[in-house]
Design a protein around this motif. Structure first.
Motif, PDB file in Angstrom:
ATOM      1  N   PRO A 265       7.688   2.173 -23.055  1.00  0.00           N
ATOM      2  CA  PRO A 265       7.364   3.603 -22.992  1.00  0.00           C
ATOM      3  C   PRO A 265       5.934   3.892 -23.426  1.00  0.00           C
ATOM      4  CG  PRO A 265       8.705   3.131 -24.925  1.00  0.00           C
ATOM      5  CD  PRO A 265       8.662   1.860 -24.117  1.00  0.00           C
ATOM      6  N   ALA A 266       5.373   4.976 -22.919  1.00  0.00           N
ATOM      7  CA  ALA A 266       4.026   5.386 -23.289  1.00  0.00           C
ATOM      8  C   ALA A 266       3.947   5.628 -24.794  1.00  0.00           C
ATOM      9  CB  ALA A 266       3.630   6.644 -22.528  1.00  0.00           C
ATOM     10  N   PHE A 267       2.937   5.019 -25.418  1.00  0.00           N
ATOM     11  CA  PHE A 267       2.729   5.106 -26.864  1.00  0.00           C
ATOM     12  C   PHE A 267       3.999   4.740 -27.635  1.00  0.00           C
ATOM     13  CE2 PHE A 267      -0.616   7.973 -25.259  1.00  0.00           C
ATOM     14  CZ  PHE A 267      -1.716   7.383 -25.865  1.00  0.00           C
ATOM     15  N   GLY A 268       4.748   3.789 -27.095  1.00  0.00           N
ATOM     16  CA  GLY A 268       5.977   3.353 -27.743  1.00  0.00           C
ATOM     17  C   GLY A 268       5.724   2.792 -29.127  1.00  0.00           C
ATOM     18  N   GLY A 269       6.616   3.113 -30.055  1.00  0.00           N
ATOM     19  CA  GLY A 269       6.484   2.653 -31.429  1.00  0.00           C
ATOM     20  C   GLY A 269       5.818   3.648 -32.354  1.00  0.00           C
ATOM     21  N   PHE A 270       5.226   4.709 -31.789  1.00  0.00           N
ATOM     22  CA  PHE A 270       4.644   5.783 -32.597  1.00  0.00           C
ATOM     23  C   PHE A 270       5.633   6.950 -32.665  1.00  0.00           C
ATOM     24  CE2 PHE A 270       0.513   3.929 -31.212  1.00  0.00           C
ATOM     25  CZ  PHE A 270      -0.032   3.716 -32.466  1.00  0.00           C
ATOM     26  N   PRO A 271       5.739   7.625 -33.797  1.00  0.00           N
ATOM     27  CA  PRO A 271       6.514   8.869 -33.836  1.00  0.00           C
ATOM     28  C   PRO A 271       5.941   9.872 -32.837  1.00  0.00           C
ATOM     29  CG  PRO A 271       5.948   8.142 -36.057  1.00  0.00           C
ATOM     30  CD  PRO A 271       5.172   7.280 -35.116  1.00  0.00           C
ATOM     31  N   ASP A 272       6.770  10.756 -32.341  1.00  0.00           N
ATOM     32  CA  ASP A 272       6.338  11.692 -31.302  1.00  0.00           C
ATOM     33  C   ASP A 272       5.137  12.522 -31.733  1.00  0.00           C
ATOM     34  OD1 ASP A 272       8.349  10.776 -29.690  1.00  0.00           O
ATOM     35  OD2 ASP A 272       9.744  12.414 -30.168  1.00  0.00           O
ATOM     36  N   ASP A 273       5.109  12.959 -32.989  1.00  0.00           N
ATOM     37  CA  ASP A 273       4.001  13.807 -33.425  1.00  0.00           C
ATOM     38  C   ASP A 273       2.672  13.033 -33.443  1.00  0.00           C
ATOM     39  OD1 ASP A 273       4.919  12.223 -35.502  1.00  0.00           O
ATOM     40  OD2 ASP A 273       4.461  13.697 -37.067  1.00  0.00           O
ATOM     41  N   LEU A 274       2.738  11.765 -33.848  1.00  0.00           N
ATOM     42  CA  LEU A 274       1.521  10.959 -33.846  1.00  0.00           C
ATOM     43  C   LEU A 274       1.063  10.647 -32.432  1.00  0.00           C
ATOM     44  CD1 LEU A 274       1.919   8.362 -36.741  1.00  0.00           C
ATOM     45  CD2 LEU A 274       0.184  10.131 -36.519  1.00  0.00           C
ATOM     46  N   ALA A 275       2.008  10.410 -31.531  1.00  0.00           N
ATOM     47  CA  ALA A 275       1.657  10.154 -30.141  1.00  0.00           C
ATOM     48  C   ALA A 275       0.928  11.356 -29.544  1.00  0.00           C
ATOM     49  CB  ALA A 275       2.906   9.837 -29.326  1.00  0.00           C
ATOM     50  N   GLU A 276       1.381  12.545 -29.862  1.00  0.00           N
ATOM     51  CA  GLU A 276       0.725  13.755 -29.368  1.00  0.00           C
ATOM     52  C   GLU A 276      -0.675  13.894 -29.961  1.00  0.00           C
ATOM     53  OE1 GLU A 276       1.578  15.839 -26.952  1.00  0.00           O
ATOM     54  OE2 GLU A 276       3.215  14.417 -26.605  1.00  0.00           O
ATOM     55  N   GLU A 277      -0.823  13.582 -31.240  1.00  0.00           N
ATOM     56  CA  GLU A 277      -2.148  13.653 -31.864  1.00  0.00           C
ATOM     57  C   GLU A 277      -3.105  12.648 -31.238  1.00  0.00           C
ATOM     58  OE1 GLU A 277      -2.565  13.667 -36.059  1.00  0.00           O
ATOM     59  OE2 GLU A 277      -0.844  14.968 -36.417  1.00  0.00           O
ATOM     60  N   MET A 278      -2.601  11.450 -30.905  1.00  0.00           N
ATOM     61  CA  MET A 278      -3.458  10.445 -30.273  1.00  0.00           C
ATOM     62  C   MET A 278      -3.944  10.922 -28.912  1.00  0.00           C
ATOM     63  SD  MET A 278      -1.776   6.754 -31.184  1.00  0.00           S
ATOM     64  CE  MET A 278      -3.114   5.889 -30.353  1.00  0.00           C
ATOM     65  N   LYS A 279      -3.081  11.567 -28.171  1.00  0.00           N
ATOM     66  CA  LYS A 279      -3.481  12.075 -26.861  1.00  0.00           C
ATOM     67  C   LYS A 279      -4.598  13.107 -26.988  1.00  0.00           C
ATOM     68  CE  LYS A 279       1.158  11.410 -24.930  1.00  0.00           C
ATOM     69  NZ  LYS A 279       2.377  12.088 -24.424  1.00  0.00           N
ATOM     70  N   GLN A 280      -4.594  13.864 -28.104  1.00  0.00           N
ATOM     71  CA  GLN A 280      -5.661  14.841 -28.331  1.00  0.00           C
ATOM     72  C   GLN A 280      -6.944  14.177 -28.815  1.00  0.00           C
ATOM     73  OE1 GLN A 280      -4.392  18.399 -30.602  1.00  0.00           O
ATOM     74  NE2 GLN A 280      -2.285  17.671 -30.343  1.00  0.00           N
ATOM     75  N   ALA A 281      -6.797  13.117 -29.621  1.00  0.00           N
ATOM     76  CA  ALA A 281      -7.965  12.465 -30.207  1.00  0.00           C
ATOM     77  C   ALA A 281      -8.695  11.585 -29.204  1.00  0.00           C
ATOM     78  CB  ALA A 281      -7.548  11.641 -31.418  1.00  0.00           C
ATOM     79  N   LEU A 282      -7.982  11.053 -28.205  1.00  0.00           N
ATOM     80  CA  LEU A 282      -8.569  10.141 -27.234  1.00  0.00           C
ATOM     81  C   LEU A 282      -8.991  10.883 -25.973  1.00  0.00           C
ATOM     82  CD1 LEU A 282      -5.942   7.254 -27.544  1.00  0.00           C
ATOM     83  CD2 LEU A 282      -8.224   7.318 -28.578  1.00  0.00           C
ATOM     84  N   THR A 283      -9.900  10.284 -25.228  1.00  0.00           N
ATOM     85  CA  THR A 283     -10.309  10.862 -23.949  1.00  0.00           C
ATOM     86  C   THR A 283      -9.234  10.597 -22.900  1.00  0.00           C
ATOM     87  OG1 THR A 283     -11.408   8.841 -23.167  1.00  0.00           O
ATOM     88  CG2 THR A 283     -12.711  10.358 -24.540  1.00  0.00           C
ATOM     89  N   PRO A 284      -9.243  11.344 -21.797  1.00  0.00           N
ATOM     90  CA  PRO A 284      -8.253  11.079 -20.738  1.00  0.00           C
ATOM     91  C   PRO A 284      -8.309   9.643 -20.233  1.00  0.00           C
ATOM     92  CG  PRO A 284      -9.289  13.211 -20.390  1.00  0.00           C
ATOM     93  CD  PRO A 284     -10.031  12.565 -21.525  1.00  0.00           C
ATOM     94  N   GLU A 285      -9.519   9.065 -20.150  1.00  0.00           N
ATOM     95  CA  GLU A 285      -9.652   7.678 -19.706  1.00  0.00           C
ATOM     96  C   GLU A 285      -9.027   6.718 -20.711  1.00  0.00           C
ATOM     97  OE1 GLU A 285     -12.462  10.261 -17.751  1.00  0.00           O
ATOM     98  OE2 GLU A 285     -12.155   9.842 -19.888  1.00  0.00           O
TER      99      GLU A 285
END
Length: 440
Positions: A265-285
């Motif tokens: 799964p996408a960003f598997g192994g991270f809690p959902d809230d952290l996965a969402e924060e990573m998507k904000q912190a990283l660029t789309p690429e």
């Protein structure tokens, strides 16, 4: 009888040029992994010029905090002063050369030499000289005898130093590899921090073997860590294990292996809230590259490495993500000091940080299962490399010689597939050869 270390420099320089030509052809000399003359040349031409990792800012969060670390054979004090600024200084009194700070970490506003009592601020300025008036007749200018400063710079909490005042900036040195470092360093909007003190031990292995392995050696995993497949830690074996990319930054020496697993799964192994924060912190690429990455293992040239992967012994479950950051400090031919940290997201819950640290400890702590597998092999490779019959032998680095870059890969650098590939290693050794030839 003349030893290798006593050979004339022109002969060693000729060996370096021969080695560089061999790297281009997919060959690398076994001698390089355990040889006094090669080690001495690395000290002189590589570690005296490259940017080398010293510490993470979270290791010294408060004024007065310090750690002692090394670049090559130079021991340094890395300290945060009373204003919050970070400094690195040679751990040597300017009076008679005594070691100033004898502990690996602590908190101190000043450092006082145990030999003659010269005292320095933790930022390096000399402020106290016993018998200044009587002994020196006030002729000593304290400002001329500060601790020797080392040039430093930071990236996302990582503190690097270089002994070369003419070296390019850290941003230039890291180049496009910053894109991939963010995978390890931007876990959540607040970044990461170290969790606990580093594991630190001495090992009879050459630092370069470790740096190469963590530049993306997916080839060894099904063999050296076969238990992981047998127990279900890895969801696949053989052909599916090789999915993903080997990505190098040409001319820099940095490299990363991005391993994929079917159905992960996408960003598997991270809690959902952290996965969402990573998507904000990283660029789309970056999200496009990293979302489906199960294992990311990379090396910042010369000797800093990272690994991120989930840990679970329950088949079908992604487990918990952990990140290990590790430094391979050369301590002699065929010998090194190993530092290993666990990085956790600052904004994560205490429960997640504890679970991530537990996963790191079980897998890549000093007594971790993967760590034991690797060091068992690395020490034996090093021992073999020091034998008399090996000095003229080469190892093959021909895997992926004909690989073409993936034109659809959304990240920078040279990305080739499959992940099991020698491309990153040829890039690593090419840069190593540049430094040893004095051409970096």
């Amino acid at each position: 009888m003349t030893t290798q270390a006593e050979r004339p420099r022109p002969q060693l320089d000729a060996w370096v040029e021969k080695t560089r030509a061999g790297i281009t052809a997919g060959r690398f000399p076994a001698r390089a992994f355990n040889d006094q003359a090669v080690y001495d040349l690395e000290q002189e031409r590589l570690f005296s010029r490259a940017w080398c990792f010293l510490a993470h800012e979270s290791e010294i969060p408060s004024p007065g905090d310090y750690v002692t670390r090394s670049i090559g054979n130079n021991n340094l004090i890395v300290a945060r002063d009373e204003h919050g600024d970070i400094h690195a200084s040679l751990n040597m009194c300017r009076h008679r050369g005594n070691v100033m700070c004898k502990t690996e970490m602590g908190n101190a506003s000043h450092f006082r030499c145990s030999y003659h009592g010269w005292t320095y601020k933790n930022s390096g300025e000399l402020i106290g000289v016993p018998y200044m008036k009587e002994g020196y007749e006030s002729r000593l200018r304290r400002k001329d005898w500060a601790l020797v400063r080392v040039r430093i710079d930071t990236y996302e909490g990582l503190v690097f130093g270089t002994l070369d005042p003419e070296a390019p900036t850290l941003a230039e040195y890291l180049g496009d590899f910053r894109f991939y470092l963010d995978l390890y360093l931007k876990h959540g909007l607040d970044g990461v921090e170290v969790h606990g003190p580093p594991d630190h031990w001495i090992a009879d292995t050459d630092w370069k073997i470790c740096a190469e392995n963590f530049a993306g050696d997916g080839y060894h995993t099904p063999v050296a860590h076969q238990w992981g497949f047998n127990l279900g830690y890895f969801p696949s074996s053989g052909s599916t294990h090789s999915q993903g990319w080997a990505v190098s930054v040409p001319g820099k020496g940095h490299g990363i292996g991005l391993g994929h697993s079917p159905g992960f799964p996408a960003f598997g192994g991270f809690p959902d809230d952290l996965a969402e924060e990573m998507k904000q912190a990283l660029t789309p690429e970056q999200v496009q590259v990293f979302a489906r990455t199960r294992t990311a293992v990379g090396t910042v040239f010369p000797n800093l490495s990272f690994l991120m992967q989930p840990f679970s012994l329950v088949p079908g479950e992604p487990g918990v993500r952990f990140v290990t950051m590790r430094l391979y400090h050369p301590a002699g031919p065929g010998r090194m000091e190993m530092y290993s940290w666990c990085l956790v997201p600052k904004s994560a819950s205490p429960e997640y940080k504890a679970e991530a640290y537990r996963a790191y400890t079980l897998a890549f702590g000093q007594a971790g299962t993967f760590e034991q597998d690797d060091f068992e092999n690395w020490t034996k490779v090093t021992r073999s490399a020091g034998s008399t019959m090996v000095k003229d032998l080469d190892f093959p680095y021909v895997m992926g010689m004909e690989s073409e870059p993936d034109p659809d890969f959304p990240g920078p650098g040279r990305a080739v597939t499959p992940y099991v590939n020698d491309t990153n290693f040829r890039n690593l050794w090419s840069r190593w050869g540049d430094y040893l030839a004095g051409e970096a």
